[in-house]
Design an enzyme around this catalytic site. Structure first.
Site, short mmCIF file in Angstrom:
data_model
loop_
_atom_site.label_atom_id
_atom_site.label_comp_id
_atom_site.label_asym_id
_atom_site.label_seq_id
_atom_site.Cartn_x
_atom_site.Cartn_y
_atom_site.Cartn_z
CG PHE A 1 8.75 -0.12 -3.89
CD1 PHE A 1 9.21 -0.47 -2.63
CD2 PHE A 1 8.08 -1.09 -4.63
CE1 PHE A 1 9.02 -1.76 -2.11
CE2 PHE A 1 7.87 -2.37 -4.13
CZ PHE A 1 8.35 -2.71 -2.88
CG HIS B 1 9.21 -5.96 1.26
ND1 HIS B 1 9.81 -4.80 1.70
CD2 HIS B 1 8.08 -5.59 0.61
CE1 HIS B 1 9.06 -3.77 1.34
NE2 HIS B 1 8.01 -4.22 0.67
CG ASP C 1 -0.36 -0.06 2.53
OD1 ASP C 1 0.90 -0.11 2.62
OD2 ASP C 1 -1.10 -0.06 3.53
CE1 TYR D 1 7.64 4.00 0.99
CE2 TYR D 1 7.21 5.25 -1.02
CZ TYR D 1 7.95 4.31 -0.33
OH TYR D 1 9.00 3.68 -0.95
#
Length: 260
Positions: free
Chosen positions: A104, A223, A91, A93
Protein backbone atom coordinates in the site's frame (compact mmCIF):
# COMPACT_ATOMS: atom_id res chain seq x y z
CA UNK A 1 -6.57 4.74 28.92
CA UNK A 2 -8.38 7.28 26.74
CA UNK A 3 -9.03 6.72 23.07
CA UNK A 4 -6.95 9.79 22.35
CA UNK A 5 -3.99 8.19 24.07
CA UNK A 6 -4.49 5.04 22.03
CA UNK A 7 -4.06 6.91 18.76
CA UNK A 8 -1.08 9.02 17.78
CA UNK A 9 -1.38 11.27 14.75
CA UNK A 10 1.48 13.52 13.74
CA UNK A 11 3.64 14.12 10.70
CA UNK A 12 7.32 13.22 10.45
CA UNK A 13 9.65 12.80 7.52
CA UNK A 14 10.79 9.45 6.20
CA UNK A 15 14.08 8.58 4.57
CA UNK A 16 14.44 8.53 0.82
CA UNK A 17 13.73 5.16 -0.76
CA UNK A 18 14.99 3.87 -4.09
CA UNK A 19 12.21 3.61 -6.64
CA UNK A 20 14.14 1.90 -9.42
CA UNK A 21 12.78 -1.14 -11.22
CA UNK A 22 14.19 -4.63 -10.78
CA UNK A 23 17.19 -5.22 -13.04
CA UNK A 24 18.36 -8.69 -12.00
CA UNK A 25 17.29 -11.70 -9.96
CA UNK A 26 19.88 -11.70 -7.19
CA UNK A 27 18.21 -12.14 -3.78
CA UNK A 28 21.59 -12.24 -2.00
CA UNK A 29 21.92 -8.53 -2.79
CA UNK A 30 18.52 -7.64 -1.31
CA UNK A 31 19.16 -6.73 2.34
CA UNK A 32 16.82 -8.23 4.91
CA UNK A 33 16.87 -8.41 8.69
CA UNK A 34 18.78 -11.54 9.82
CA UNK A 35 15.70 -12.83 11.64
CA UNK A 36 14.13 -13.65 8.27
CA UNK A 37 17.27 -15.18 6.70
CA UNK A 38 16.64 -18.90 7.40
CA UNK A 39 13.17 -18.73 5.89
CA UNK A 40 14.28 -16.72 2.85
CA UNK A 41 17.32 -18.91 2.22
CA UNK A 42 15.20 -22.02 2.46
CA UNK A 43 12.72 -20.69 -0.07
CA UNK A 44 15.27 -19.36 -2.55
CA UNK A 45 17.10 -22.70 -2.70
CA UNK A 46 13.87 -24.71 -2.97
CA UNK A 47 12.54 -25.92 -6.34
CA UNK A 48 9.74 -23.34 -6.12
CA UNK A 49 12.15 -20.50 -5.38
CA UNK A 50 14.51 -21.52 -8.14
CA UNK A 51 11.67 -21.80 -10.64
CA UNK A 52 10.44 -18.34 -9.66
CA UNK A 53 13.92 -16.91 -10.12
CA UNK A 54 14.25 -18.53 -13.54
CA UNK A 55 10.90 -17.10 -14.61
CA UNK A 56 11.79 -13.56 -13.54
CA UNK A 57 15.22 -13.82 -15.19
CA UNK A 58 13.47 -14.93 -18.40
CA UNK A 59 11.02 -12.04 -18.27
CA UNK A 60 13.82 -9.54 -17.67
CA UNK A 61 15.75 -10.98 -20.62
CA UNK A 62 12.62 -10.54 -22.75
CA UNK A 63 12.51 -6.87 -21.84
CA UNK A 64 9.80 -6.87 -19.20
CA UNK A 65 9.78 -3.94 -16.78
CA UNK A 66 9.40 -5.37 -13.28
CA UNK A 67 8.78 -3.59 -9.98
CA UNK A 68 10.04 -3.05 -7.32
CA UNK A 69 13.84 -2.98 -7.23
CA UNK A 70 13.90 -4.61 -3.76
CA UNK A 71 11.04 -7.12 -3.51
CA UNK A 72 11.91 -8.09 0.07
CA UNK A 73 12.09 -4.59 1.49
CA UNK A 74 9.35 -5.23 4.07
CA UNK A 75 11.65 -7.85 5.61
CA UNK A 76 14.49 -5.35 5.78
CA UNK A 77 12.57 -2.62 7.59
CA UNK A 78 10.58 -4.85 9.98
CA UNK A 79 12.39 -7.66 11.88
CA UNK A 80 10.39 -10.76 12.74
CA UNK A 81 10.66 -10.12 16.48
CA UNK A 82 9.34 -6.56 16.03
CA UNK A 83 6.13 -7.45 14.18
CA UNK A 84 3.03 -6.20 15.98
CA UNK A 85 0.67 -5.74 13.03
CA UNK A 86 0.46 -7.43 9.64
CA UNK A 87 -1.27 -5.67 6.73
CA UNK A 88 -1.63 -7.84 3.64
CA UNK A 89 -1.67 -6.47 0.13
CA UNK A 90 -1.96 -8.41 -3.11
CA UNK A 91 0.87 -7.34 -5.41
CA UNK A 92 2.98 -4.17 -5.85
CA UNK A 93 1.82 -1.07 -7.69
CA UNK A 94 2.44 -1.53 -11.40
CA UNK A 95 3.13 2.09 -12.36
CA UNK A 96 6.57 3.73 -12.61
CA UNK A 97 8.25 4.93 -9.41
CA UNK A 98 5.43 3.75 -7.13
CA UNK A 99 6.25 0.40 -5.55
CA UNK A 100 9.15 0.04 -3.15
CA UNK A 101 8.44 -3.25 -1.41
CA UNK A 102 5.94 -2.16 1.26
CA UNK A 103 2.26 -3.01 0.72
CA UNK A 104 0.00 0.00 0.00
CA UNK A 105 3.01 2.36 0.31
CA UNK A 106 4.38 4.53 -2.50
CA UNK A 107 7.72 6.20 -2.95
CA UNK A 108 8.24 9.72 -1.53
CA UNK A 109 6.62 12.48 -3.55
CA UNK A 110 4.38 10.13 -5.50
CA UNK A 111 0.67 10.85 -5.75
CA UNK A 112 -1.33 8.88 -3.17
CA UNK A 113 -3.25 6.02 -4.85
CA UNK A 114 -7.02 5.68 -4.27
CA UNK A 115 -6.84 2.73 -1.86
CA UNK A 116 -4.23 4.42 0.30
CA UNK A 117 -6.25 7.62 0.20
CA UNK A 118 -9.18 5.71 1.68
CA UNK A 119 -6.90 4.24 4.35
CA UNK A 120 -5.90 7.77 5.34
CA UNK A 121 -9.54 8.87 5.31
CA UNK A 122 -10.43 6.08 7.73
CA UNK A 123 -7.53 7.05 10.01
CA UNK A 124 -8.77 10.64 9.97
CA UNK A 125 -12.34 9.53 10.63
CA UNK A 126 -11.26 7.53 13.66
CA UNK A 127 -9.14 10.43 14.87
CA UNK A 128 -12.05 12.84 14.53
CA UNK A 129 -14.34 10.42 16.34
CA UNK A 130 -11.81 10.30 19.17
CA UNK A 131 -11.67 14.09 19.31
CA UNK A 132 -8.18 14.27 17.87
CA UNK A 133 -7.54 17.17 15.52
CA UNK A 134 -4.83 16.26 13.04
CA UNK A 135 -3.08 18.47 10.53
CA UNK A 136 -4.97 16.73 7.73
CA UNK A 137 -8.30 17.72 9.25
CA UNK A 138 -7.15 21.33 8.88
CA UNK A 139 -6.92 20.98 5.11
CA UNK A 140 -3.30 19.86 4.89
CA UNK A 141 -4.00 16.34 3.61
CA UNK A 142 -2.40 17.12 0.26
CA UNK A 143 0.94 17.44 2.04
CA UNK A 144 0.81 13.95 3.50
CA UNK A 145 3.31 11.45 2.15
CA UNK A 146 2.11 8.11 0.84
CA UNK A 147 5.28 6.48 2.10
CA UNK A 148 4.45 4.13 4.98
CA UNK A 149 7.99 3.33 6.09
CA UNK A 150 7.28 4.96 9.47
CA UNK A 151 4.61 2.30 10.08
CA UNK A 152 7.03 -0.47 9.11
CA UNK A 153 9.64 0.88 11.51
CA UNK A 154 7.11 0.57 14.34
CA UNK A 155 6.39 -3.09 13.66
CA UNK A 156 3.75 -3.02 10.93
CA UNK A 157 4.68 -5.72 8.41
CA UNK A 158 3.41 -4.37 5.09
CA UNK A 159 3.42 -7.61 3.13
CA UNK A 160 2.32 -8.12 -0.44
CA UNK A 161 1.43 -11.77 -1.02
CA UNK A 162 3.03 -11.49 -4.47
CA UNK A 163 6.25 -9.49 -4.35
CA UNK A 164 6.85 -8.48 -7.97
CA UNK A 165 4.73 -7.26 -10.85
CA UNK A 166 5.22 -6.19 -14.45
CA UNK A 167 4.57 -2.63 -15.57
CA UNK A 168 0.93 -2.03 -16.38
CA UNK A 169 -0.04 -5.64 -15.66
CA UNK A 170 -1.51 -6.19 -12.19
CA UNK A 171 -1.35 -9.80 -11.04
CA UNK A 172 1.19 -10.67 -13.74
CA UNK A 173 3.44 -12.60 -11.32
CA UNK A 174 0.66 -14.27 -9.35
CA UNK A 175 0.92 -18.05 -8.89
CA UNK A 176 4.57 -18.07 -9.91
CA UNK A 177 5.83 -19.02 -6.45
CA UNK A 178 5.80 -15.88 -4.35
CA UNK A 179 2.67 -17.03 -2.52
CA UNK A 180 4.53 -20.07 -1.16
CA UNK A 181 7.03 -17.74 0.47
CA UNK A 182 4.53 -15.21 1.77
CA UNK A 183 2.29 -17.94 3.20
CA UNK A 184 5.34 -19.19 5.09
CA UNK A 185 6.06 -15.66 6.33
CA UNK A 186 2.50 -15.28 7.63
CA UNK A 187 2.72 -18.64 9.39
CA UNK A 188 6.10 -17.76 10.88
CA UNK A 189 4.69 -14.58 12.41
CA UNK A 190 1.62 -16.37 13.76
CA UNK A 191 3.57 -19.29 15.20
CA UNK A 192 6.55 -17.47 16.71
CA UNK A 193 4.87 -14.37 18.15
CA UNK A 194 1.93 -13.60 20.41
CA UNK A 195 -0.78 -10.94 20.26
CA UNK A 196 -0.20 -9.83 16.67
CA UNK A 197 -2.96 -7.95 14.84
CA UNK A 198 -3.69 -9.17 11.31
CA UNK A 199 -5.61 -6.71 9.13
CA UNK A 200 -7.19 -8.62 6.25
CA UNK A 201 -8.83 -6.30 3.74
CA UNK A 202 -10.61 -7.91 0.82
CA UNK A 203 -11.22 -11.50 -0.22
CA UNK A 204 -7.64 -12.12 -1.31
CA UNK A 205 -6.22 -11.21 2.09
CA UNK A 206 -9.02 -12.97 3.96
CA UNK A 207 -8.16 -16.22 2.21
CA UNK A 208 -4.99 -16.25 4.35
CA UNK A 209 -7.05 -16.47 7.56
CA UNK A 210 -6.50 -20.25 7.70
CA UNK A 211 -2.74 -19.68 8.15
CA UNK A 212 -3.17 -17.68 11.36
CA UNK A 213 -3.17 -19.78 14.53
CA UNK A 214 -2.69 -18.60 18.10
CA UNK A 215 -3.59 -15.69 20.34
CA UNK A 216 -3.94 -13.05 17.66
CA UNK A 217 -6.51 -10.45 16.65
CA UNK A 218 -7.78 -10.87 13.09
CA UNK A 219 -9.81 -7.96 11.72
CA UNK A 220 -11.53 -8.19 8.35
CA UNK A 221 -13.17 -5.67 6.04
CA UNK A 222 -13.63 -5.01 2.36
CA UNK A 223 -10.60 -3.84 0.42
CA UNK A 224 -10.06 -0.05 0.72
CA UNK A 225 -10.34 0.34 -3.06
CA UNK A 226 -13.03 2.86 -4.07
CA UNK A 227 -14.82 -0.03 -5.80
CA UNK A 228 -15.45 -1.82 -2.50
CA UNK A 229 -14.60 0.44 0.43
CA UNK A 230 -18.22 1.42 1.11
CA UNK A 231 -19.97 -1.76 0.06
CA UNK A 232 -21.39 -4.55 2.22
CA UNK A 233 -20.86 -6.97 3.82
CA UNK A 234 -17.96 -5.31 5.68
CA UNK A 235 -17.34 -1.76 4.44
CA UNK A 236 -13.78 -0.61 4.95
CA UNK A 237 -14.91 2.94 5.63
CA UNK A 238 -16.03 2.98 9.24
CA UNK A 239 -14.29 -0.29 10.12
CA UNK A 240 -12.45 1.19 13.13
CA UNK A 241 -9.46 -1.07 12.60
CA UNK A 242 -6.78 1.44 13.55
CA UNK A 243 -8.37 2.24 16.90
CA UNK A 244 -9.08 -1.45 17.56
CA UNK A 245 -5.49 -2.38 16.73
CA UNK A 246 -4.04 0.08 19.20
CA UNK A 247 -6.52 -0.89 21.91
CA UNK A 248 -5.47 -4.55 21.51
CA UNK A 249 -1.77 -3.73 21.58
CA UNK A 250 -2.00 -1.49 24.64
CA UNK A 251 -4.10 -4.04 26.54
CA UNK A 252 -1.23 -6.50 26.08
CA UNK A 253 1.52 -4.15 27.11
CA UNK A 254 2.69 -3.11 23.67
CA UNK A 255 3.24 0.39 22.41
CA UNK A 256 0.48 1.60 20.12
CA UNK A 257 1.17 2.35 16.45
CA UNK A 258 1.48 6.01 15.50
CA UNK A 259 -0.54 5.97 12.30
CA UNK A 260 0.60 9.56 11.55
Amino acid sequence: MSTQANLAFDDTGSQKISSERLTAWNPTLWPIDPSWTPLIDGFMTSPTGQKLGQYIEQRLAEGAVIYPSHPLRALDVTPLSAVKVVILGQDPYHGPNQAHGLAFSVTPGKRIPPSLRNIFKEIDREAAQAGIVSARLHGLSAQRSGTLEAWAQQGVLLLNTCMTVEAGAPGSHAKRGWEVLTDALIQAVAESLESVVFLLWGAHAQAKRVLIKGDHLVLTANHPSPLSANRPPEPFMGCGHFTATNAWLRARGHKAINWR
